[in-house]
Write a protein that holds these residues in place. Structure first.
Motif, PDB file in Angstrom:
ATOM      1  N   PRO A 352       0.801  -1.228   0.000  1.00  0.00           N
ATOM      2  CA  PRO A 352       0.000   0.000   0.000  1.00  0.00           C
ATOM      3  C   PRO A 352       0.833   1.276   0.000  1.00  0.00           C
ATOM      4  CG  PRO A 352      -0.925  -1.607   1.513  1.00  0.00           C
ATOM      5  CD  PRO A 352       0.377  -2.168   1.042  1.00  0.00           C
ATOM      6  N   LYS A 353       2.020   1.252   0.600  1.00  0.00           N
ATOM      7  CA  LYS A 353       2.864   2.449   0.601  1.00  0.00           C
ATOM      8  C   LYS A 353       3.291   2.818  -0.818  1.00  0.00           C
ATOM      9  CE  LYS A 353       4.915   2.699   5.214  1.00  0.00           C
ATOM     10  NZ  LYS A 353       4.324   4.028   5.507  1.00  0.00           N
ATOM     11  N   ALA A 354       3.631   1.807  -1.627  1.00  0.00           N
ATOM     12  CA  ALA A 354       4.038   2.076  -3.007  1.00  0.00           C
ATOM     13  C   ALA A 354       2.887   2.697  -3.789  1.00  0.00           C
ATOM     14  CB  ALA A 354       4.505   0.787  -3.677  1.00  0.00           C
ATOM     15  N   GLY A 355       1.691   2.160  -3.598  1.00  0.00           N
ATOM     16  CA  GLY A 355       0.541   2.740  -4.271  1.00  0.00           C
ATOM     17  C   GLY A 355       0.239   4.152  -3.800  1.00  0.00           C
ATOM     18  N   SER A 356       0.517   4.429  -2.532  1.00  0.00           N
ATOM     19  CA  SER A 356       0.244   5.754  -1.991  1.00  0.00           C
ATOM     20  C   SER A 356       1.136   6.820  -2.620  1.00  0.00           C
ATOM     21  CB  SER A 356       0.450   5.751  -0.471  1.00  0.00           C
ATOM     22  OG  SER A 356      -0.468   4.878   0.152  1.00  0.00           O
ATOM     23  N   VAL A 357       2.364   6.440  -3.000  1.00  0.00           N
ATOM     24  CA  VAL A 357       3.265   7.392  -3.652  1.00  0.00           C
ATOM     25  C   VAL A 357       2.669   7.850  -4.971  1.00  0.00           C
ATOM     26  CG1 VAL A 357       5.532   7.684  -4.711  1.00  0.00           C
ATOM     27  CG2 VAL A 357       5.317   6.473  -2.542  1.00  0.00           C
ATOM     28  N   VAL A 358       2.181   6.888  -5.765  1.00  0.00           N
ATOM     29  CA  VAL A 358       1.574   7.231  -7.044  1.00  0.00           C
ATOM     30  C   VAL A 358       0.266   7.984  -6.827  1.00  0.00           C
ATOM     31  CG1 VAL A 358       0.707   6.308  -9.225  1.00  0.00           C
ATOM     32  CG2 VAL A 358       2.641   5.218  -8.095  1.00  0.00           C
ATOM     33  N   ALA A 359      -0.468   7.615  -5.768  1.00  0.00           N
ATOM     34  CA  ALA A 359      -1.736   8.281  -5.482  1.00  0.00           C
ATOM     35  C   ALA A 359      -1.543   9.749  -5.118  1.00  0.00           C
ATOM     36  CB  ALA A 359      -2.466   7.562  -4.354  1.00  0.00           C
ATOM     37  N   ALA A 360      -0.320  10.114  -4.726  1.00  0.00           N
ATOM     38  CA  ALA A 360      -0.051  11.497  -4.335  1.00  0.00           C
ATOM     39  C   ALA A 360       0.079  12.434  -5.535  1.00  0.00           C
ATOM     40  CB  ALA A 360       1.220  11.562  -3.492  1.00  0.00           C
ATOM     41  N   ILE A 361       0.143  11.905  -6.762  1.00  0.00           N
ATOM     42  CA  ILE A 361       0.220  12.772  -7.941  1.00  0.00           C
ATOM     43  C   ILE A 361      -1.027  13.656  -7.975  1.00  0.00           C
ATOM     44  CG2 ILE A 361       0.274  12.840 -10.470  1.00  0.00           C
ATOM     45  CD1 ILE A 361       1.694  10.175 -10.435  1.00  0.00           C
ATOM     46  N   PRO A 362      -0.865  14.969  -8.053  1.00  0.00           N
ATOM     47  CA  PRO A 362      -2.038  15.859  -8.027  1.00  0.00           C
ATOM     48  C   PRO A 362      -2.979  15.607  -9.206  1.00  0.00           C
ATOM     49  CG  PRO A 362       0.001  17.090  -7.674  1.00  0.00           C
ATOM     50  CD  PRO A 362       0.397  15.706  -8.108  1.00  0.00           C
ATOM     51  N   HIS A 363      -4.266  15.776  -8.970  1.00  0.00           N
ATOM     52  CA  HIS A 363      -5.257  15.587 -10.030  1.00  0.00           C
ATOM     53  C   HIS A 363      -5.010  16.479 -11.244  1.00  0.00           C
ATOM     54  CE1 HIS A 363      -8.179  12.727  -8.343  1.00  0.00           C
ATOM     55  NE2 HIS A 363      -7.839  13.219  -7.161  1.00  0.00           N
ATOM     56  N   PRO A 364      -4.654  17.751 -11.068  1.00  0.00           N
ATOM     57  CA  PRO A 364      -4.417  18.576 -12.262  1.00  0.00           C
ATOM     58  C   PRO A 364      -3.272  18.062 -13.135  1.00  0.00           C
ATOM     59  CG  PRO A 364      -4.732  19.967 -10.340  1.00  0.00           C
ATOM     60  CD  PRO A 364      -4.610  18.561  -9.833  1.00  0.00           C
ATOM     61  N   VAL A 365      -2.238  17.494 -12.517  1.00  0.00           N
ATOM     62  CA  VAL A 365      -1.127  16.936 -13.284  1.00  0.00           C
ATOM     63  C   VAL A 365      -1.602  15.713 -14.065  1.00  0.00           C
ATOM     64  CG1 VAL A 365       1.145  15.853 -13.113  1.00  0.00           C
ATOM     65  CG2 VAL A 365       0.594  17.832 -11.682  1.00  0.00           C
ATOM     66  N   LEU A 366      -2.358  14.842 -13.396  1.00  0.00           N
ATOM     67  CA  LEU A 366      -2.931  13.690 -14.094  1.00  0.00           C
ATOM     68  C   LEU A 366      -3.852  14.148 -15.226  1.00  0.00           C
ATOM     69  CD1 LEU A 366      -3.824  11.328 -11.111  1.00  0.00           C
ATOM     70  CD2 LEU A 366      -2.155  10.873 -12.899  1.00  0.00           C
ATOM     71  N   GLY A 367      -4.618  15.197 -14.964  1.00  0.00           N
ATOM     72  CA  GLY A 367      -5.541  15.695 -15.977  1.00  0.00           C
ATOM     73  C   GLY A 367      -4.825  16.185 -17.224  1.00  0.00           C
ATOM     74  N   GLY A 368      -3.696  16.871 -17.045  1.00  0.00           N
ATOM     75  CA  GLY A 368      -2.945  17.349 -18.196  1.00  0.00           C
ATOM     76  C   GLY A 368      -2.475  16.216 -19.083  1.00  0.00           C
ATOM     77  N   ALA A 369      -1.996  15.126 -18.459  1.00  0.00           N
ATOM     78  CA  ALA A 369      -1.564  13.970 -19.239  1.00  0.00           C
ATOM     79  C   ALA A 369      -2.755  13.230 -19.840  1.00  0.00           C
ATOM     80  CB  ALA A 369      -0.754  13.026 -18.346  1.00  0.00           C
ATOM     81  N   ALA A 370      -3.845  13.163 -19.087  1.00  0.00           N
ATOM     82  CA  ALA A 370      -5.028  12.418 -19.562  1.00  0.00           C
ATOM     83  C   ALA A 370      -5.640  13.065 -20.791  1.00  0.00           C
ATOM     84  CB  ALA A 370      -6.066  12.323 -18.448  1.00  0.00           C
ATOM     85  N   ILE A 371      -5.594  14.386 -20.881  1.00  0.00           N
ATOM     86  CA  ILE A 371      -6.158  15.062 -22.048  1.00  0.00           C
ATOM     87  C   ILE A 371      -5.499  14.559 -23.326  1.00  0.00           C
ATOM     88  CG2 ILE A 371      -6.305  17.296 -23.233  1.00  0.00           C
ATOM     89  CD1 ILE A 371      -6.650  18.570 -20.442  1.00  0.00           C
ATOM     90  N   ALA A 372      -4.164  14.435 -23.286  1.00  0.00           N
ATOM     91  CA  ALA A 372      -3.444  13.950 -24.461  1.00  0.00           C
ATOM     92  C   ALA A 372      -3.782  12.490 -24.748  1.00  0.00           C
ATOM     93  CB  ALA A 372      -1.941  14.123 -24.259  1.00  0.00           C
ATOM     94  N   MET A 373      -3.793  11.648 -23.711  1.00  0.00           N
ATOM     95  CA  MET A 373      -4.002  10.215 -23.923  1.00  0.00           C
ATOM     96  C   MET A 373      -5.429   9.902 -24.354  1.00  0.00           C
ATOM     97  SD  MET A 373      -1.733   8.463 -20.927  1.00  0.00           S
ATOM     98  CE  MET A 373      -2.617   9.293 -19.620  1.00  0.00           C
ATOM     99  N   PHE A 374      -6.422  10.521 -23.703  1.00  0.00           N
ATOM    100  CA  PHE A 374      -7.803  10.284 -24.099  1.00  0.00           C
ATOM    101  C   PHE A 374      -8.047  10.815 -25.517  1.00  0.00           C
ATOM    102  CE2 PHE A 374      -9.200  10.472 -19.373  1.00  0.00           C
ATOM    103  CZ  PHE A 374      -8.683   9.208 -19.185  1.00  0.00           C
ATOM    104  N   GLY A 375      -7.430  11.948 -25.813  1.00  0.00           N
ATOM    105  CA  GLY A 375      -7.563  12.495 -27.157  1.00  0.00           C
ATOM    106  C   GLY A 375      -6.990  11.564 -28.200  1.00  0.00           C
ATOM    107  N   MET A 376      -5.899  10.864 -27.865  1.00  0.00           N
ATOM    108  CA  MET A 376      -5.310   9.922 -28.814  1.00  0.00           C
ATOM    109  C   MET A 376      -6.237   8.733 -29.066  1.00  0.00           C
ATOM    110  SD  MET A 376      -2.502  11.102 -29.957  1.00  0.00           S
ATOM    111  CE  MET A 376      -1.570   9.721 -30.608  1.00  0.00           C
TER     112      MET A 376
END
Length: 513
Positions: A352-376
């Motif tokens: 769970p600690k390893a997953g928590s590190v990735v879970a700490a990525i802010p939503h806006p940062v994930l959103g910026g990457a997701a826009i490109a990937m979903f668009g693809m």
């Protein structure tokens, strides 16, 4: 069923390994696999979070669901990419919980009283639907002829366009902030835009190796900037346990009730259409031949993963579209990268600690990457639609009405609130409604009227759509007439990427029929 083919190009020789089957060095497998995990993580955990909150689960139960989901996602992805017997497409497909099942599962769980009692009824329906998917897979794969390019292209476009709003919500701060002052804060939008621009710059200016890691580098850079500015909270990492195992039937033995089972089987039928589109999309991206057996193997993997999900406290599984977009962006086609990603997911599910590190990525940062990937993902659908004759009014209507149907659940929510609970559980999803519309309209316009469709020449896909030098029509026609019917046609797998014509071949200069 007619098929336009060109002169047979050279196949991959026995001495030359197809990029899909190439085993990369450990270092590259690690980097590319972890990039898939980061691209996948937000979508993977959103389903247990949404479902757990809707059913009123405690924070501890919610964390358990997330860990169980990650563990099962890893196992499912390895099965799909590596393949066991006739289970698994052996393509770079990452498995994740399907968004299509969220609304039906919430309805089923609440109808059973919510909480862990509701989860038991959900798991009973999930296990049964997974078994049905596995058994029906070979029969469904033979129905692929009813999913021509206009249907596959429309479904993929619908998936991309339906997921893009999720990325935009993350860019604004995350759906959990809707109604709060922080939602849409300029700082959130700056993080998302900065991450997106960083990804675009890496792709534009970086060497091929760096370009293939653009999403990973963008997420790391965005998170790093947010951490320096004090907008990343790693408190959850400290509080998380070091080790945790998801035990079978953690909440008790599942309960099998008829109507929840029927609703979940309908959901899995929709996800089978989605998986079919995903398999053909990844086949076109990687130039790897896809046939009925490949589709059946992919669907069996969905069924097995869904059964495992019900046993190990998770949910129904499908190939994740955002990772298909990542394959196209990175141009890394090895299925063993997905196997490595599956290994990372299993570790995160057990640590769970390893997953928590990735879970700490802010939503806006994930959103910026997701826009490109979903668009693809949407771009792959548009690419397939580009090979369909949309000047033919029936094809144009299938696309137009399906796109409108996909937007309906998000634009006119009160319409579905007035529907019966069982109906709303199935239709209150843009992906579900848009996909069903495309399938039914194709049956109405093309199948019931016995209009013939073309099939893809997978030799061309593997060659890269390069015309053979000896094929005369390519020298005789301009760009507006890229195909010419031939007097003899070879049988082949259904075409997810070729145009349609009622008389066995397209005539790009003809008006609508």
């Amino acid at each position: 069923m007619a098929r336009v083919s060109r002169h047979d190009p050279d196949q991959f020789s026995p001495q030359r390994t197809h990029p899909v089957d190439e085993v990369l060095p450990v270092g590259k497998l690690t980097l590319y696999g972890f990039q898939h995990v980061l691209a996948f993580y937000a979508g993977a955990v959103i389903v247990p979070i949404v479902l757990g909150n809707a059913l009123g689960l405690s924070r501890e139960e919610l964390v358990y669901l997330i860990n169980a989901d990650l563990l099962t996602c890893g196992v499912a992805s390895i099965i799909q990419a590596l393949g066991v017997w006739k289970i698994g497409a052996r393509l770079p497909l990452v498995q994740g919980v399907t968004f299509t099942a969220v609304s039906p599962m919430i309805a089923i769980g609440l109808g059973a009283g919510g909480g862990t009692a509701g989860l038991l009824v959900v798991y009973g329906a999930v296990i049964t639907a997974g078994i049905a998917t596995f058994l029906f897979a070979p029969f469904f794969s033979k129905l692929v002829k009813y999913f021509p390019p206009i249907v596959i292209g429309t479904i993929l476009t619908v998936i991309g366009l339906t997921l893009i709003p999720q990325g935009l919500k993350d860019a604004a701060g995350g759906a959990q902030l809707i109604g709060h002052p922080g939602y849409g804060d300029p700082k959130n939008l700056a993080y998302a835009l900065g991450t997106l621009l960083f990804i675009l710059l890496v792709v534009r200016l970086g060497k091929p190796y760096l370009s293939s890691l653009a999403v990973l580098l963008g997420l790391v850079a965005g998170t790093g900037v947010a951490w320096l500015l004090g907008d990343v909270d790693f408190g959850g990492v400290k509080n998380a346990d070091w080790f945790g195992v998801s035990s079978p039937f953690h909440y008790g033995m599942p309960k099998f009730e008829l109507f929840p089972i029927i609703a979940m089987v309908v959901v899995m039928l929709i996800t089978m259409v989605e998986t079919t589109g995903d398999v053909y999309a990844i086949g076109e991206i990687t130039r790897k031949k896809v046939d009925n057996a490949t589709v059946a193997n992919a669907l069996r993997a969905d069924g097995v993963a869904t059964v495992l999900g019900g046993i190990f406290n998770s949910f129904p599984y499908v190939a994740f579209a955002e990772n298909i977009g990542l394959v196209r962006m990175s141009k890394v086609m090895s299925r063993f990268v997905v196997v490595a990603a599956g290994g990372f997911m299993i570790v995160m599910g057990l640590l769970p600690k390893a997953g928590s590190v990735v879970a700490a990525i802010p939503h806006p940062v994930l959103g910026g990457a997701a826009i490109a990937m979903f668009g693809m993902v949407a771009a792959v659908g548009i690419q397939i639609l580009g090979k369909v004759d949309l000047r033919e009014e029936r094809n144009a209507l299938i696309l137009a009405v399906s796109l409108a149907a996909a937007l309906l659940p998000n634009v006119v929510e009160p319409f579905f609130e007035r529907m019966p609970e069982d109906v709303r559980a199935v239709l209150n999803s843009g992906i579900t409604l848009g996909s069903l519309t495309a399938v039914l309209l194709n049956l109405f316009f093309n199948v019931f009227t016995r209009r013939k469709t073309m099939e893809i020449d997978w030799d061309e896909i593997e060659r890269g759509d390069e015309p053979a030098e000896t094929h005369e029509p390519f020298g005789a026609h301009g760009p507006a007439d890229p195909y010419t019917p031939q007097p003899h046609h070879r049988p082949g797998p259904p075409n997810p990427a070729g145009p349609q014509h009622p008389q066995g071949g397209p005539d790009w200069g003809m008006p609508g029929h």
